[in-house]
Design an enzyme around this catalytic site. Structure first.
Site, PDB file in Angstrom:
ATOM      1  N   CYS A 174      -2.237  -2.517  -1.025  1.00 54.58           N
ATOM      2  CA  CYS A 174      -3.430  -2.243  -0.228  1.00 54.58           C
ATOM      3  C   CYS A 174      -4.489  -3.288  -0.549  1.00 54.58           C
ATOM      4  CB  CYS A 174      -3.989  -0.863  -0.552  1.00 54.58           C
ATOM      5  SG  CYS A 174      -3.109   0.457   0.293  1.00 54.58           S
ATOM      6  N   HIS A 216       0.150  -1.486  -6.337  1.00 54.29           N
ATOM      7  CA  HIS A 216      -1.101  -1.001  -5.762  1.00 54.29           C
ATOM      8  C   HIS A 216      -2.085  -2.161  -5.785  1.00 54.29           C
ATOM      9  CE1 HIS A 216      -0.079   3.192  -5.381  1.00 54.29           C
ATOM     10  NE2 HIS A 216       0.265   3.307  -6.668  1.00 54.29           N
TER      11      HIS A 216
END
Length: 522
Positions: free
Chosen positions: A397, A354
């Site tokens: 991301c 992430h």
């Protein structure tokens, strides 16, 4: 701060002071060095800050309120592009104007490029080789200092770089090539079928370059007008135009066209990739997390695919699963100190996790800056990888999660998390020195997508294009362009989610994987 004269507008002075406040000792030393051909040594020796340099440049009428281009050029040369907007410039605008207004000579540029690539270890070797020519009691602490010393003693001049060539024969073949290319560019190239036929005086002329020795580029040299070169390139039936501006100062002297062409071709040459061992590839695969970060289902598929493809390409692949932020830093430090890099051609690091703007999450939910991760492998901190390509591929991301469907997930926190990270583009994450490439799954501020069974769009496209295009002899930037095309065409099952990867790089040459003997793994 120094008084810069009553005739200078207050707002202009404030801008200069603002720029000065953003420049450290290393940047000031670089500015001094780049101004050596413009301002006498004696005046520069007393310089303590960037403001002192600005004042000297204004006194010599190189810079004034109406014409700040030289300052913009100097900031561009030392890679402080984030300050250009203070002068009303962008990086692209400076590049566009260099061929007409550039004041830093090719000689000074060449020396500065050398200083940027001379590691502490190389500096010690050079000082040792030149011990009989340097002052006995003078301790040289930086490459710039050494080059200035050699110039002061008359051992190094614009027309005599032989001493550098003699030293770099022993220290670094890549740095020797930089010197040789400068030396060759100072003389006109002889007319040959495959080089630019030079006309002695012509404002605009159209000539052809055939067989550039890059089979993947079918280029026609269309025009040379005012120092700007236009190359057309055919890509699968479509045609696009690339404008190239020489980074050497253009003047009407004979041979400048040939000199630029040589520099262009030299810069297009490839990294050495023919060593006995290709290099190491590390894959950090963070799947499960502490706290509110969700499990990254499908990430094992990415890790397996990366291992298969990079093993096929000749690299030794090591995979690390579920690493905390501290473990990631410890891993980087361990690989930074590895002596075995010396016998290998390159280094590759893939991180699947992430992320937020300019950073990735450890298993513990703590962020690690991408710039910090990459900085472990700069030439000074990892001399074994100096002048070798270092590639980083980040699947995470770079912004908050958006509303997502069931089968496609975003690699970010859950929706109610508000990021306090400052927005960072890939070009700001990459260390400002040569030989790095950063491949990001998505542009800053946006989510990247992962299928819970098939893996991420970006990593799957990267592995697919490597297998397809490496056997065709394509370089890594061409391959990443194809990855962009692939990912940009993908949509989720509802047709509402899209993604665009973004590479940033400081590669000096083409990076081309040698074609493996075995067929692609899939």
């Amino acid at each position: 701060s120094s008084n810069m004269g009553d005739g200078v507008n207050l707002q202009f002075r404030q801008q200069l002071l603002l720029i000065d406040g953003n420049l450290g000792a290393e940047e000031v030393a670089a500015l001094k060095f780049l101004c050596t051909d413009l301002i006498p040594f004696k005046k520069l020796e007393n310089v303590q800050s960037a403001v002192d340099i600005f004042q000297l440049l204004m006194a010599e009428d190189y810079v004034n309120e109406e014409d700040t281009f030289l300052l913009a050029e100097l900031l561009y040369r030392i890679k402080c592009n984030f300050l250009l907007n203070k002068l009303g410039y962008t990086k692209e605008k400076v590049q566009e104007c260099l061929h007409e207004k550039g004041r830093v000579s090719p000689y000074r540029q060449m020396l500065y490029e050398l200083s940027e690539n001379i590691t502490d270890e190389m500096l010690q070797e050079i000082v040792f080789l030149l011990r009989n020519r340097l002052p006995k009691r003078r301790r040289t602490t930086s490459a710039l200092e050494l080059l200035i010393l050699l110039e002061k003693q008359g051992l190094l001049t614009e027309n005599d770089v032989q001493m550098l060539e003699e030293v770099f024969v022993n220290v670094s073949p890549d740095l020797l090539e930089t010197v040789n290319s400068y030396r060759r560019a100072k003389v006109s190239l002889p007319q040959q079928e495959n080089t630019l036929p030079s006309k002695e005086s012509s404002v605009s002329h159209t000539v052809g370059i055939r067989a550039l020795n890059f089979p993947q580029v079918h280029a026609v040299y269309q025009s040379f007008s005012g120092g700007a070169f236009s190359l057309s390139r055919d890509i699968e039936g479509a045609s696009c135009c690339i404008f190239l501006y020489p980074f050497i100062s253009m003047s009407p002297e004979k041979g400048n066209e040939a000199a630029f062409l040589f520099f262009f071709l030299q810069k297009m040459s490839s990294y050495k990739m023919d060593g006995p061992k290709r290099g190491f590839c590390i894959v950090i695969n963070n799947v499960t997390f502490d706290g509110d970060l969700q499990e990254r289902k499908g990430s094992y598929k990415d890790a397996e695919e990366l291992k298969r493809v990079f093993t096929w390409l000749g690299l030794d692949v090591m995979t690390y699963t579920d690493q905390t932020s501290e473990q990631i830093k410890e891993l980087m430090e361990m690989w930074q100190q590895l002596k075995d890099h010396k016998d290998r051609d390159c280094f590759i690091c893939c991180i699947l996790s992430h992320g937020e703007s300019g950073a990735i999450y450890g298993k513990d939910g703590e962020l690690v800056s991408i710039r910090v991760i990459m900085s472990y492998f700069t030439a000074k901190r990892c001399p074994q990888l100096a002048e070798k390509p270092k590639l980083f591929f980040i699947q995470a991301c770079q912004g908050k999660e958006i509303q997502r469907p069931v089968y496609v997930e975003a690699d970010a926190r859950i929706p109610d998390f508000s990021s306090v990270q400052q927005s960072l583009s890939p070009s700001e994450s990459i260390p400002e020195e040569a030989d790095f490439l950063l491949g990001m799954a998505t542009i800053d501020g946006y989510a990247s997508f992962r299928h819970v069974q098939q893996g991420t769009w970006y990593i799957q496209a990267l592995c697919s294009k490597l297998q397809l295009l490496v056997p065709r002899g394509e370089d890594i930037l061409s391959i990443l362009t194809e990855v962009n095309e692939d990912v940009s065409r993908r949509v989720d099952r509802w047709g509402t989610k899209k993604q665009m990867p973004q590479p940033a790089y400081t590669l000096r040459r083409k990076f081309i994987f040698p074609i493996p003997r075995d067929p692609p793994p899939s």
